[in-house]
Scaffold this motif. Structure first.
Motif, PDB file in Angstrom:
ATOM      1  N   ILE A   1      -7.363   0.275   7.078  1.00  0.00           N
ATOM      2  CA  ILE A   1      -7.300   1.614   7.919  1.00  0.00           C
ATOM      3  C   ILE A   1      -8.435   2.077   8.777  1.00  0.00           C
ATOM      4  O   ILE A   1      -9.521   1.770   8.564  1.00  0.00           O
ATOM      5  CB  ILE A   1      -7.525   2.625   6.638  1.00  0.00           C
ATOM      6  N   THR A   2      -7.720   2.537  10.050  1.00  0.00           N
ATOM      7  CA  THR A   2      -8.784   2.449  11.104  1.00  0.00           C
ATOM      8  C   THR A   2      -8.835   4.091  11.296  1.00  0.00           C
ATOM      9  O   THR A   2      -7.760   4.690  11.449  1.00  0.00           O
ATOM     10  CB  THR A   2      -8.108   2.093  12.383  1.00  0.00           C
ATOM     11  N   LEU A   3      -9.877   4.645  11.189  1.00  0.00           N
ATOM     12  CA  LEU A   3     -10.183   6.181  11.287  1.00  0.00           C
ATOM     13  C   LEU A   3     -10.711   6.475  12.570  1.00  0.00           C
ATOM     14  O   LEU A   3     -11.680   5.929  12.963  1.00  0.00           O
ATOM     15  CB  LEU A   3     -11.054   6.680  10.275  1.00  0.00           C
ATOM     16  N   LEU A   4     -10.108   7.720  13.205  1.00  0.00           N
ATOM     17  CA  LEU A   4     -10.480   8.067  14.653  1.00  0.00           C
ATOM     18  C   LEU A   4     -10.490   9.642  14.568  1.00  0.00           C
ATOM     19  O   LEU A   4      -9.680  10.318  13.936  1.00  0.00           O
ATOM     20  CB  LEU A   4      -9.453   7.671  15.645  1.00  0.00           C
TER      21      LEU A   4
ATOM     22  N   GLY B   1     -15.362   6.639   3.049  1.00  0.00           N
ATOM     23  CA  GLY B   1     -15.677   6.149   1.702  1.00  0.00           C
ATOM     24  C   GLY B   1     -14.429   5.771   0.803  1.00  0.00           C
ATOM     25  O   GLY B   1     -14.872   5.200  -0.349  1.00  0.00           O
ATOM     26  N   LYS B   2     -13.413   5.996   1.174  1.00  0.00           N
ATOM     27  CA  LYS B   2     -12.405   5.892   0.353  1.00  0.00           C
ATOM     28  C   LYS B   2     -11.406   4.548   0.760  1.00  0.00           C
ATOM     29  O   LYS B   2     -10.410   4.366   0.079  1.00  0.00           O
ATOM     30  CB  LYS B   2     -11.432   7.057   0.127  1.00  0.00           C
ATOM     31  N   LYS B   3     -11.713   4.251   1.969  1.00  0.00           N
ATOM     32  CA  LYS B   3     -10.815   2.980   2.557  1.00  0.00           C
ATOM     33  C   LYS B   3     -11.023   1.934   1.536  1.00  0.00           C
ATOM     34  O   LYS B   3      -9.998   1.192   1.477  1.00  0.00           O
ATOM     35  CB  LYS B   3     -11.401   2.648   4.080  1.00  0.00           C
TER      36      LYS B   3
ATOM     37  N   GLY C   1      -7.546  14.156   6.989  1.00  0.00           N
ATOM     38  CA  GLY C   1      -8.353  14.692   5.999  1.00  0.00           C
ATOM     39  C   GLY C   1      -9.284  13.975   5.466  1.00  0.00           C
ATOM     40  O   GLY C   1      -9.957  13.110   5.995  1.00  0.00           O
ATOM     41  N   THR C   2      -9.502  14.179   3.986  1.00  0.00           N
ATOM     42  CA  THR C   2     -10.548  13.318   3.304  1.00  0.00           C
ATOM     43  C   THR C   2      -9.996  12.212   2.569  1.00  0.00           C
ATOM     44  O   THR C   2     -10.786  11.302   2.006  1.00  0.00           O
ATOM     45  CB  THR C   2     -11.179  14.108   2.230  1.00  0.00           C
ATOM     46  N   GLY C   3      -8.788  11.621   3.132  1.00  0.00           N
ATOM     47  CA  GLY C   3      -8.322  10.368   2.619  1.00  0.00           C
ATOM     48  C   GLY C   3      -7.505  10.340   1.359  1.00  0.00           C
ATOM     49  O   GLY C   3      -7.450   9.506   0.604  1.00  0.00           O
ATOM     50  N   GLU C   4      -7.015  11.596   0.943  1.00  0.00           N
ATOM     51  CA  GLU C   4      -6.304  12.256  -0.445  1.00  0.00           C
ATOM     52  C   GLU C   4      -5.136  11.084  -0.559  1.00  0.00           C
ATOM     53  O   GLU C   4      -4.646  10.856  -1.564  1.00  0.00           O
ATOM     54  CB  GLU C   4      -6.072  13.229  -0.432  1.00  0.00           C
ATOM     55  N   ASP C   5      -4.539  10.885   0.743  1.00  0.00           N
ATOM     56  CA  ASP C   5      -3.202  10.077   0.667  1.00  0.00           C
ATOM     57  C   ASP C   5      -3.424   8.504   0.588  1.00  0.00           C
ATOM     58  O   ASP C   5      -2.319   7.708   0.044  1.00  0.00           O
ATOM     59  CB  ASP C   5      -2.533  10.160   2.223  1.00  0.00           C
ATOM     60  N   PHE C   6      -4.564   8.047   0.698  1.00  0.00           N
ATOM     61  CA  PHE C   6      -4.896   6.696   0.702  1.00  0.00           C
ATOM     62  C   PHE C   6      -4.412   6.101  -0.488  1.00  0.00           C
ATOM     63  O   PHE C   6      -3.861   4.811  -0.375  1.00  0.00           O
ATOM     64  CB  PHE C   6      -6.299   6.261   0.731  1.00  0.00           C
TER      65      PHE C   6
END
Length: 208
Positions: free
Chosen positions: A87-90, A80-82, A51-56
């Motif tokens: 964290i690798t996003l795919l 933008g939240k990394k 999703g939008t990275g709310e778990d980060f």
């Protein structure tokens, strides 16, 4: 829900997603879910439906994290939240995860099994990617096992399905036929959501 239509739904929802899912109750529940797992230094963790990275903010320190999502718009926000996290996003379909022989020590299915068209496929792919002895963490809105959703929930589901979420799914039906052992399960957010910690069964018996 259809995966192709979900792309369009989440394209429209992406700019507002954090306003709905970033509230205090959801953040507390996400933190509660992640408190159930431990990651060794250098261990690998897969977020399915990042999703939008709310778990980060709640990711265990020291873990190498991969996050996948079908929505390019969601991934752009997550990027933008990394910050400085590993964290690798795919962009990837959770029903057809292409990791080959790559294995993950922890796989997190937060608010994804209620969204995808075929949750059984996501669970199967997740087990294929899970390391022996690895942990599966699930956080989602499931009905009680072997109980039909009540009238109010069925009516609400017409609304939630329009924005891409089915609130009438039974996790035990989804996992039926898969070698999954649940080690912990409990309700959160006023008993509307469920946190499940599981692992692949090491016995020859299939958990149902």
């Amino acid at each position: 829900m259809k995966n192709n239509s979900n792309i369009q739904k989440y394209k429209r929802l992406a700019p507002f997603y954090d306003k709905f899912m970033g509230n205090r109750l959801f953040r507390k529940a996400r933190q509660q879910a992640f408190s159930e797992i431990e990651a060794r230094q250098g261990g690998s963790l897969l977020l399915v439906g990042v999703g939008t990275g709310e778990d980060f903010p709640f990711l265990p320190a020291g873990a190498s994290v991969t996050g996948i999502d079908l929505s390019e718009d969601m991934l752009k926000i997550a990027e933008g939240k990394k910050n400085s996290r590993d964290i690798t996003l795919l962009q990837m379909d959770a029903e057809d995860m292409g990791f080959g022989n790559e294995k993950f020590d922890i796989i997190v299915l937060n608010l994804i099994l209620s969204v995808v068209e075929h949750p059984e496929k996501v669970l199967e792919k997740s087990l294929n990617c899970l390391s022996p002895g690895g942990t599966l963490l699930v956080f989602d809105k499931f009905i009680e096992s072997n109980q039909k959703p009540n009238v109010i929930r069925r009516l609400l589901n017409k609304i939630t399905s329009a924005i891409g979420t089915d609130i009438t799914r039974d996790f035990y039906k989804i996992k039926s036929g898969f070698p999954i052992e649940i080690t912990k399960e409990y309700k959160t957010i006023n008993d509307l959501y469920t946190i499940i910690v599981a692992r692949e069964s090491i016995s020859n018996d299939i958990s149902v």
